[in-house]
Write a protein that holds these residues in place. Sequence first.
Motif, PDB file in Angstrom:
ATOM      1  N   ILE A  94       0.788  -1.227   0.000  1.00 21.70           N
ATOM      2  CA  ILE A  94       0.000   0.000   0.000  1.00 21.70           C
ATOM      3  C   ILE A  94       0.829   1.290   0.000  1.00 21.70           C
ATOM      4  N   LYS A  95       1.825   1.400   0.853  1.00 26.80           N
ATOM      5  CA  LYS A  95       2.562   2.666   0.928  1.00 26.80           C
ATOM      6  C   LYS A  95       3.285   2.992  -0.380  1.00 26.80           C
ATOM      7  N   PRO A  96       4.028   2.048  -0.972  1.00 23.75           N
ATOM      8  CA  PRO A  96       4.655   2.352  -2.266  1.00 23.75           C
ATOM      9  C   PRO A  96       3.638   2.615  -3.391  1.00 23.75           C
ATOM     10  N   ILE A  97       2.496   1.922  -3.340  1.00 21.45           N
ATOM     11  CA  ILE A  97       1.447   2.167  -4.340  1.00 21.45           C
ATOM     12  C   ILE A  97       0.976   3.614  -4.225  1.00 21.45           C
ATOM     13  N   LEU A  98       0.693   4.037  -2.998  1.00 24.11           N
ATOM     14  CA  LEU A  98       0.231   5.409  -2.781  1.00 24.11           C
ATOM     15  C   LEU A  98       1.288   6.420  -3.215  1.00 24.11           C
ATOM     16  N   LYS A  99       2.557   6.127  -2.967  1.00 21.31           N
ATOM     17  CA  LYS A  99       3.629   7.032  -3.397  1.00 21.31           C
ATOM     18  C   LYS A  99       3.661   7.149  -4.923  1.00 21.31           C
ATOM     19  N   GLU A 100       3.462   6.026  -5.617  1.00 18.03           N
ATOM     20  CA  GLU A 100       3.434   6.068  -7.083  1.00 18.03           C
ATOM     21  C   GLU A 100       2.245   6.883  -7.595  1.00 18.03           C
ATOM     22  N   ILE A 101       1.095   6.729  -6.937  1.00 17.19           N
ATOM     23  CA  ILE A 101      -0.087   7.509  -7.336  1.00 17.19           C
ATOM     24  C   ILE A 101       0.169   8.991  -7.085  1.00 17.19           C
ATOM     25  N   CYS A 102       0.789   9.316  -5.951  1.00 20.59           N
ATOM     26  CA  CYS A 102       1.126  10.717  -5.636  1.00 20.59           C
ATOM     27  C   CYS A 102       2.047  11.296  -6.709  1.00 20.59           C
ATOM     28  N   SER A 103       3.039  10.510  -7.129  1.00 23.19           N
ATOM     29  CA  SER A 103       3.966  10.964  -8.181  1.00 23.19           C
ATOM     30  C   SER A 103       3.233  11.205  -9.491  1.00 23.19           C
ATOM     31  N   PHE A 104       2.303  10.314  -9.814  1.00 25.52           N
ATOM     32  CA  PHE A 104       1.513  10.461 -11.032  1.00 25.52           C
ATOM     33  C   PHE A 104       0.706  11.760 -10.996  1.00 25.52           C
ATOM     34  N   TYR A 105       0.039  12.027  -9.878  1.00 25.20           N
ATOM     35  CA  TYR A 105      -0.740  13.254  -9.746  1.00 25.20           C
ATOM     36  C   TYR A 105       0.140  14.488  -9.900  1.00 25.20           C
ATOM     37  N   LYS A 106       1.343  14.436  -9.335  1.00 24.54           N
ATOM     38  CA  LYS A 106       2.267  15.568  -9.439  1.00 24.54           C
ATOM     39  C   LYS A 106       2.732  15.742 -10.886  1.00 24.54           C
ATOM     40  N   GLU A 107       3.155  14.647 -11.523  1.00 24.73           N
ATOM     41  CA  GLU A 107       3.675  14.707 -12.892  1.00 24.73           C
ATOM     42  C   GLU A 107       2.639  15.251 -13.875  1.00 24.73           C
ATOM     43  N   PHE A 108       1.397  14.835 -13.719  1.00 20.83           N
ATOM     44  CA  PHE A 108       0.349  15.244 -14.654  1.00 20.83           C
ATOM     45  C   PHE A 108      -0.457  16.449 -14.164  1.00 20.83           C
ATOM     46  N   LYS A 109       0.008  17.045 -13.065  1.00 21.67           N
ATOM     47  CA  LYS A 109      -0.608  18.254 -12.513  1.00 21.67           C
ATOM     48  C   LYS A 109      -2.108  18.069 -12.269  1.00 21.67           C
ATOM     49  N   LEU A 110      -2.439  16.918 -11.678  1.00 21.95           N
ATOM     50  CA  LEU A 110      -3.835  16.608 -11.383  1.00 21.95           C
ATOM     51  C   LEU A 110      -4.249  17.086 -10.002  1.00 21.95           C
ATOM     52  N   GLY A 111      -3.285  17.505  -9.212  1.00 22.48           N
ATOM     53  CA  GLY A 111      -3.540  17.971  -7.858  1.00 22.48           C
ATOM     54  C   GLY A 111      -2.389  17.562  -6.957  1.00 22.48           C
ATOM     55  N   LYS A 112      -2.434  18.043  -5.732  1.00 24.63           N
ATOM     56  CA  LYS A 112      -1.388  17.723  -4.755  1.00 24.63           C
ATOM     57  C   LYS A 112      -1.902  16.589  -3.872  1.00 24.63           C
ATOM     58  N   LEU A 113      -1.434  15.401  -4.146  1.00 28.08           N
ATOM     59  CA  LEU A 113      -1.840  14.201  -3.419  1.00 28.08           C
ATOM     60  C   LEU A 113      -0.698  13.799  -2.504  1.00 28.08           C
ATOM     61  N   GLU A 114      -0.997  13.655  -1.216  1.00 28.99           N
ATOM     62  CA  GLU A 114       0.032  13.301  -0.237  1.00 28.99           C
ATOM     63  C   GLU A 114      -0.498  12.267   0.739  1.00 28.99           C
ATOM     64  N   ILE A 115       0.416  11.476   1.286  1.00 31.00           N
ATOM     65  CA  ILE A 115       0.070  10.549   2.363  1.00 31.00           C
ATOM     66  C   ILE A 115       0.101  11.369   3.651  1.00 31.00           C
ATOM     67  N   ALA A 116      -1.051  11.533   4.292  1.00 35.46           N
ATOM     68  CA  ALA A 116      -1.151  12.349   5.501  1.00 35.46           C
ATOM     69  C   ALA A 116      -0.805  11.538   6.744  1.00 35.46           C
ATOM     70  N   SER A 117      -1.222  10.262   6.778  1.00 33.62           N
ATOM     71  CA  SER A 117      -0.878   9.383   7.900  1.00 33.62           C
ATOM     72  C   SER A 117      -0.964   7.929   7.429  1.00 33.62           C
ATOM     73  N   VAL A 118      -0.382   7.041   8.225  1.00 35.85           N
ATOM     74  CA  VAL A 118      -0.361   5.634   7.826  1.00 35.85           C
ATOM     75  C   VAL A 118      -1.224   4.735   8.707  1.00 35.85           C
ATOM     76  N   LYS A 119      -1.692   5.203   9.851  1.00 36.59           N
ATOM     77  CA  LYS A 119      -2.556   4.381  10.712  1.00 36.59           C
ATOM     78  C   LYS A 119      -3.764   5.183  11.131  1.00 36.59           C
ATOM     79  N   PRO A 120      -4.884   5.090  10.494  1.00 38.37           N
ATOM     80  CA  PRO A 120      -5.107   4.392   9.229  1.00 38.37           C
ATOM     81  C   PRO A 120      -4.527   5.213   8.074  1.00 38.37           C
ATOM     82  N   TYR A 121      -4.392   4.554   6.935  1.00 41.63           N
ATOM     83  CA  TYR A 121      -3.870   5.276   5.775  1.00 41.63           C
ATOM     84  C   TYR A 121      -4.829   6.400   5.413  1.00 41.63           C
ATOM     85  N   THR A 122      -4.274   7.572   5.367  1.00 38.17           N
ATOM     86  CA  THR A 122      -5.046   8.762   5.027  1.00 38.17           C
ATOM     87  C   THR A 122      -4.264   9.535   3.989  1.00 38.17           C
ATOM     88  N   ILE A 123      -4.938   9.820   2.898  1.00 39.76           N
ATOM     89  CA  ILE A 123      -4.293  10.641   1.876  1.00 39.76           C
ATOM     90  C   ILE A 123      -5.048  11.953   1.772  1.00 39.76           C
TER      91      ILE A 123
END
Length: 180
Positions: A110-139
């Motif tokens: 899950i964590k690396p998947i979310l990081k890849e999705i965050c990178s995709f959003y940044k690269e394509f300027k779709l928005g600022k997606l970040e992992i806010a916390s991990v327990k529970p996972y919050t983006i």
Amino acid sequence: KAKSSINLKLTDLENKGLIQSRIDPEDHRKKFYTLSSTQISSNKIPNKDLLEIALNEIESANNSQKFMTGLFKSLKYLFSDLGINIDPVLKILAERVGKRFSEKIKSDEIKPILKEICSFYKEFKLGKLEIASVKPYTISLENSFECRNMPCTGDCLSTFDTQFIKAILEDKLNKEVLIK
């Protein structure tokens, strides 16, 4: 079916607001029936301001990305103003796009998947997606392409984003995911 049975069904549908009828002006014995899309697919009050904001975004666009984002939003809010709830369509599209996109995700944790999705959003300027916390996972998603420059309406305007991320996670983790 008997004509009387059909007439009863049509009258019932018309009384429920699902269809509308009008008499043929040339032959008063005939009636035309049409679907009432407002009653079938939308329970929201149209917000013409959202469409106008999206159209202004197209007008002031200075690159193809801003133009296409404005066009996407304009279609979304035009459908809404016409009484067509486009959210189910966006969810289906986002799910299909998300499943296709998940094939590009290398990780199955899950964590690396979310990081890849965050990178995709940044690269394509779709928005600022970040992992806010991990327990529970919050983006956290800020400045999403779906609701960028739009006023706060109290409704979730990022239907596509939500389902897109959900579809990727479910496909890669091979289990159901709850996204709020």
